[in-house]
Scaffold this active site. Sequence first.
Site, short mmCIF file in Angstrom:
data_model
loop_
_atom_site.label_atom_id
_atom_site.label_comp_id
_atom_site.label_asym_id
_atom_site.label_seq_id
_atom_site.Cartn_x
_atom_site.Cartn_y
_atom_site.Cartn_z
N ASN A 43 -1.47 -4.85 -2.33
CA ASN A 43 -2.00 -5.66 -3.42
C ASN A 43 -1.18 -5.44 -4.69
OD1 ASN A 43 -3.24 -3.08 -3.40
ND2 ASN A 43 -5.01 -3.78 -4.53
N GLU A 45 -1.65 -6.29 -8.62
CA GLU A 45 -2.56 -6.79 -9.65
C GLU A 45 -1.79 -7.21 -10.90
OE1 GLU A 45 -5.63 -3.79 -10.00
OE2 GLU A 45 -6.47 -4.40 -8.07
N CYS A 54 -3.62 -10.20 -3.03
CA CYS A 54 -4.10 -9.25 -2.02
C CYS A 54 -2.95 -8.78 -1.13
CB CYS A 54 -5.17 -9.90 -1.16
SG CYS A 54 -6.77 -10.08 -1.95
N GLU A 56 -2.89 -8.70 2.08
CA GLU A 56 -2.68 -9.62 3.21
C GLU A 56 -1.77 -10.77 2.79
OE1 GLU A 56 -5.46 -8.39 2.00
OE2 GLU A 56 -7.08 -8.36 3.48
N CYS A 86 -10.81 -10.49 2.39
CA CYS A 86 -11.70 -11.37 1.62
C CYS A 86 -11.64 -12.78 2.22
CB CYS A 86 -11.30 -11.38 0.14
SG CYS A 86 -9.74 -12.23 -0.19
N CYS A 89 -8.37 -14.57 1.90
CA CYS A 89 -7.33 -14.08 2.82
C CYS A 89 -7.61 -14.49 4.26
CB CYS A 89 -7.20 -12.55 2.73
SG CYS A 89 -6.29 -12.07 1.25
N1 THU Z 1 -7.82 -6.58 -2.02
C1 THU Z 1 -6.87 -6.73 -1.06
O1 THU Z 1 -5.68 -6.51 -1.30
N2 THU Z 1 -7.27 -7.12 0.17
C2 THU Z 1 -8.56 -7.31 0.55
O2 THU Z 1 -8.81 -7.65 1.69
C3 THU Z 1 -9.64 -7.12 -0.41
C4 THU Z 1 -9.23 -6.85 -1.82
C5 THU Z 1 -7.40 -6.15 -3.37
C6 THU Z 1 -7.50 -7.16 -4.46
C7 THU Z 1 -7.60 -6.28 -5.69
O3 THU Z 1 -6.28 -5.90 -6.09
C8 THU Z 1 -8.31 -5.04 -5.19
O4 THU Z 1 -8.22 -5.07 -3.78
C9 THU Z 1 -9.76 -4.97 -5.59
O5 THU Z 1 -10.43 -6.11 -5.25
#
Ligand code: THU
Length: 133
Positions: A43, A45, A54, A56, A86, A89
Amino acid sequence: MSTAEQLFQSAQKARENAYAPYSRFEVGAAILTTSGKIYVGCNVENASYPCGTCAEAGAIAAMVASGERQIAEILVLAEAEHILPCGNCLQKIAEFATPNTLVHSADLHHIIASHRLTDLLPQIFSLEKTDGK
Ligand code: THU
């Protein structure tokens, strides 16, 4: 080493590069394609929160940029009891997968669960189902 174990180790390494200074929830993902290659993502941000991506999504982008489009298995890993991709994704995964594609969830130590994509997302948005409208 089993393919699931290879995915686990690849996602673990990718997670080490996660950029998550806002949520502090670091995630790694690894995709095994039908050709046998592995692509990873973490991920990433952003100070403008909705711009974050994310793990994925990163792995899917790496796969597509390398000319591949068929996910055989995907693994998502985080320091959590049971992380699942999520909804956003799941739709992204579905674009390059089949209903039976395996989605593994792992914590920092091992794979916790493996689901078929269709069990996580029984219905997808597909242009074929919209009659082109
Ligand atoms: N996140 C992912 O990278 N993948 C997921 O399947 C769920 C959430 C990340 C997004 C964000 O940077 C952090 O987790 C918190 O939500």
